[in-house]
Design a protein around this motif. Structure first.
Motif, short mmCIF file in Angstrom:
data_model
loop_
_atom_site.label_atom_id
_atom_site.label_comp_id
_atom_site.label_asym_id
_atom_site.label_seq_id
_atom_site.Cartn_x
_atom_site.Cartn_y
_atom_site.Cartn_z
N ILE A 198 0.87 -1.19 0.00
CA ILE A 198 0.00 0.00 0.00
C ILE A 198 0.89 1.23 0.00
O ILE A 198 1.99 1.19 0.55
CB ILE A 198 -0.94 0.01 1.22
N THR B 299 -7.61 0.50 0.26
CA THR B 299 -7.16 -0.85 -0.07
C THR B 299 -7.31 -1.79 1.12
O THR B 299 -7.77 -2.94 0.97
CB THR B 299 -5.70 -0.83 -0.54
N GLU C 94 -11.05 -2.64 1.73
CA GLU C 94 -11.60 -3.51 0.69
C GLU C 94 -11.11 -4.95 0.86
O GLU C 94 -11.90 -5.91 0.81
CB GLU C 94 -11.21 -2.96 -0.68
N ARG C 95 -9.79 -5.14 1.04
CA ARG C 95 -9.24 -6.48 1.10
C ARG C 95 -9.57 -7.18 2.42
O ARG C 95 -9.81 -8.40 2.44
CB ARG C 95 -7.71 -6.44 0.89
#
Length: 506
Positions: free
Chosen positions: A442, A453, A456-457
């Motif tokens: 990231i 990120t 979301e992950r």
């Protein structure tokens, strides 16, 4: 009137020693011309003790991040891949150490003990070179005192037990100085070529080596000002620079990256001194350098060993100080490691000039004090084994996030840069972790994108881990929404934090 033989013999015994006799006695050399074995025997004992201390607990502690980069570079398939490692990911660290370590580990493996044992070898070589330089510049007893001062110094022990290039840099720098002194006093083509090759190895090991070559050039300039040409020594320095020229474009690019590309921001952001302060610092440094190089002699010894050591030790940090004030912070104790080792020679030489008895007592006392302190001065172990165990014990699908970009402080952490695109801490993590968890980089300089990120992950995987080099306040902006995610800090130290992140309700 003729005196009896017994009276003449008595007068011979009572006759004061000549200056040559006193000098020979101070050097520990008997009048038959043979060198005393006692300093050599004591030095051999120090060398054996140093080897034991340097090798103790070599594999106990986990590798630090920088040591893991050494292992990563050494594991590359060939020299061309090794050359690209510092160019792309670790500016300022040149290729020679990584190349030597590559071939060393092909024989002995990539374990912690194998990686660090090469540093032990170079550290023991440094001890031998300190003793040899002491004999070359002073005498064997001063050399012994210098070796005792350096051998058990906590800094020397730390260098010996760390898989980094600094023991090699120290060893090459002292070997080059020794050879330069011999070429300077006893010129020879073979020794001049060897001196040039060793000189080139300095900047190929670390860019701070360029400053050491500059200090040696200053020493030869002083000789020139006093009518001493040192032709072969000058040729050796020219050869060293010529051998480094093919790498110069890469070095210049790295220098620009180091100064302006924020890879040195772990030392702090630019201080923005006023023009007046910059002028004062620059002029003061220039005046000190000029006095050291061209000032009148203060030593009885025409070779001026004390001044020579002061020039060699002081000029590199002086350049770092000026650069830090003029451009950007760049002063770090490790970059001055050759001068720190050589300081043992300077201290022993100064003490010997004042009092041989006190030199010997203080050197022995300092060595004893270091031996007492060493058990209490071990660095804090690195946590990578524990962190890896935590990840391995969890869900195999949980991603592990690493911040890309150079390790930075303050506002400079938000400056876009291309440093460590895979994440700085992914290298030490991967040295110990063999699981299938996804590793995700990231942008450390873009907190909003990093946060998006992570959210979301982690949502899709049901959990995740963050390995961060940011401090507590800086990392908050990239941690996910606390209303939707639970964040538990599992570990924190300077420049390293470890978080477990899970969706609330999971």
């Amino acid at each position: 009137m003729d005196l009896p033989a017994s009276a003449r013999e008595g007068m011979k015994i009572a006759r004061p020693k000549s200056a040559i006799s006193r000098a020979v006695a101070d050097k520990g050399i008997p009048m038959d011309g043979r060198a005393s074995r006692r300093p050599l025997e004591i030095f051999a004992a120090i060398l054996v003790a140093g080897g034991f201390i340097y090798s103790y607990h070599l594999g106990t502690d986990a590798l630090g991040a920088s040591e893991a980069y050494s292992a990563w570079a050494a594991s590359k398939p060939g020299i061309s891949a090794i050359v690209r490692t510092p160019v792309l990911h670790d500016p300022g660290k040149q290729v020679f150490y990584y190349v030597v370590l590559h071939y060393y580990t092909r024989i002995f493996g990539l374990s912690e003990i194998s990686l660090r044992s090469m540093s032990v070898i170079f550290s023991l070589t440094t001890l031998v070179l300190v003793f040899a330089l002491g004999c070359e510049m002073f005498d064997d007893n001063t050399a012994l005192a210098a070796a005792a001062i350096w051998a058990f110094n906590p800094l020397a022990v730390v260098f010996a037990q760390t898989a980094r290039m600094y023991p090699m840099l120290i060893s090459i720098a002292l070997a080059h100085l020794l050879l330069l002194l011999r070429v300077r006093s006893r010129p020879g083509i073979a020794s001049g070529i060897g001196c040039g090759i060793l000189g080139a190895a300095l900047p190929y090991t670390h860019m701070a080596g360029l400053l050491i070559l500059g200090a040696e050039g200053a020493i030869l300039l002083r000789d020139l000002a006093h009518g001493r040409r040192d032709t072969m020594a000058w040729m050796a320095l020219i050869l060293a620079i010529a051998l480094f020229v093919p790498y110069l474009p890469i070095a210049l690019q790295q220098s620009q990256d180091l100064i302006y590309g924020h890879s040195l921001d772990y030392l702090g952001p630019p201080l923005n001194y006023s023009l007046a302060i910059k002028l004062v610092v620059g002029l003061t440094a220039a005046g000190a350098a000029l006095w050291l190089v061209f000032g009148r002699s203060l030593e009885r010894n025409g070779e001026e060993p004390i001044r020579l050591l002061v020039v060699w030790i002081v000029l590199p940090p002086l350049a770092f100080i000026v650069g830090s004030v003029m451009l950007h912070p760049m002063f770090n104790l490790r970059y001055l490691s050759p001068g720190i080792a050589a300081s043992s020679l300077l201290i022993a030489g100064l003490l010997g000039a004042a009092s041989i008895k006190w030199r010997n007592l203080l050197a022995a006392g300092f060595a004893l004090l270091c031996l007492i302190v060493l058990p209490f001065d071990r660095p804090k172990p690195q946590p990578w084994r524990d962190l890896v165990e935590q990840v391995a014990a969890g869900d195999k699908s949980a991603p592990v996030f690493f911040e890309s970009g150079y390790v930075s402080n303050g506002n400079t952490a938000e400056v876009p840069n291309g440093g460590f695109p895979f994440g700085y801490y992914s290298v030490p993590f991967d040295y110990y972790f063999r699981g299938d968890n996804p590793r995700i980089a990231i942008p450390g300089f873009d907190s909003a994108a990093a946060r998006m990120t992570i959210e979301e992950r982690v949502s899709s995987a049901g959990g995740g881990w963050l390995v961060s080099w940011k401090d507590g306040d800086a990392v908050k902006s990239e941690l996910p929404d606390p209303k939707r995610f639970s964040v538990a800090e599992k570990y924190r130290s300077e420049h390293l934090a470890f978080y477990r992140i899970t969706p609330i309700g999971k």
